[in-house]
Motif scaffolding. Structure first.
Motif, PDB file in Angstrom:
ATOM      1  N   ALA A   2       2.047  -9.025  -3.604  1.00 57.05           N
ATOM      2  CA  ALA A   2       0.803  -8.965  -3.582  1.00 57.05           C
ATOM      3  C   ALA A   2      -0.002  -9.327  -1.870  1.00 57.05           C
ATOM      4  CB  ALA A   2       0.385 -10.449  -4.292  1.00 57.05           C
ATOM      5  N   ILE A   3       0.784 -10.113  -1.346  1.00 58.29           N
ATOM      6  CA  ILE A   3       0.351 -10.233   0.035  1.00 58.29           C
ATOM      7  C   ILE A   3       0.019  -8.850   0.675  1.00 58.29           C
ATOM      8  CG2 ILE A   3       0.415 -11.127   2.305  1.00 58.29           C
ATOM      9  CD1 ILE A   3       1.623 -13.610   0.634  1.00 58.29           C
ATOM     10  N   TRP A   4       1.264  -8.083   0.695  1.00 56.12           N
ATOM     11  CA  TRP A   4       1.390  -6.810   1.418  1.00 56.12           C
ATOM     12  C   TRP A   4       0.390  -5.938   1.170  1.00 56.12           C
ATOM     13  CZ3 TRP A   4       7.126  -6.231   0.583  1.00 56.12           C
ATOM     14  CH2 TRP A   4       7.948  -6.859   1.368  1.00 56.12           C
ATOM     15  N   GLY A   6      -2.441  -6.641  -0.592  1.00 60.39           N
ATOM     16  CA  GLY A   6      -3.755  -7.152  -0.945  1.00 60.39           C
ATOM     17  C   GLY A   6      -4.253  -7.123  -2.469  1.00 60.39           C
ATOM     18  N   SER A   8      -3.933  -8.993  -6.520  1.00 60.16           N
ATOM     19  CA  SER A   8      -3.751 -10.098  -7.159  1.00 60.16           C
ATOM     20  C   SER A   8      -2.531 -10.451  -7.658  1.00 60.16           C
ATOM     21  CB  SER A   8      -4.903 -10.250  -8.317  1.00 60.16           C
ATOM     22  OG  SER A   8      -4.377  -9.506  -9.419  1.00 60.16           O
ATOM     23  N   LEU A   9      -2.150 -11.705  -8.124  1.00 59.59           N
ATOM     24  CA  LEU A   9      -0.861 -11.827  -8.566  1.00 59.59           C
ATOM     25  C   LEU A   9      -0.637 -11.180  -9.956  1.00 59.59           C
ATOM     26  CD1 LEU A   9      -0.304 -15.809  -7.729  1.00 59.59           C
ATOM     27  CD2 LEU A   9       0.680 -13.777  -6.583  1.00 59.59           C
ATOM     28  N   ALA A  12       0.312  -7.389  -8.963  1.00 59.67           N
ATOM     29  CA  ALA A  12       1.517  -7.248  -8.181  1.00 59.67           C
ATOM     30  C   ALA A  12       2.759  -7.353  -9.282  1.00 59.67           C
ATOM     31  CB  ALA A  12       1.593  -8.339  -7.170  1.00 59.67           C
TER      32      ALA A  12
END
Length: 53
Positions: A2-4, A6, A8-9, A12
């Motif tokens: 999700a972070i990589w 961008g 939402s959870l 992801a």
């Protein structure tokens, strides 16, 4: 993931489940086709004199 990316959870999680399902299907199909093309090894073939186990 999700972070990589961008995301939402939830997105992801869906992406991870999609990848998991894809590789599961790919592995089963590849193994099945490989065995159909090259045959099973002699150790995997059933012997007529073998018992149930």
């Amino acid at each position: 993931m999700a972070i990589w990316l961008g995301l939402s959870l939830w997105a992801a999680l869906v992406a991870n489940l999609g990848l998991l399902l894809f590789f599961l299907v790919y592995t089963v199909v590849f193994t099945w086709l490989f065995d159909r093309v090259f045959g099973l090894p002699a150790s995997a073939l059933a012997r007529p004199d073998a018992g149930a186990f």
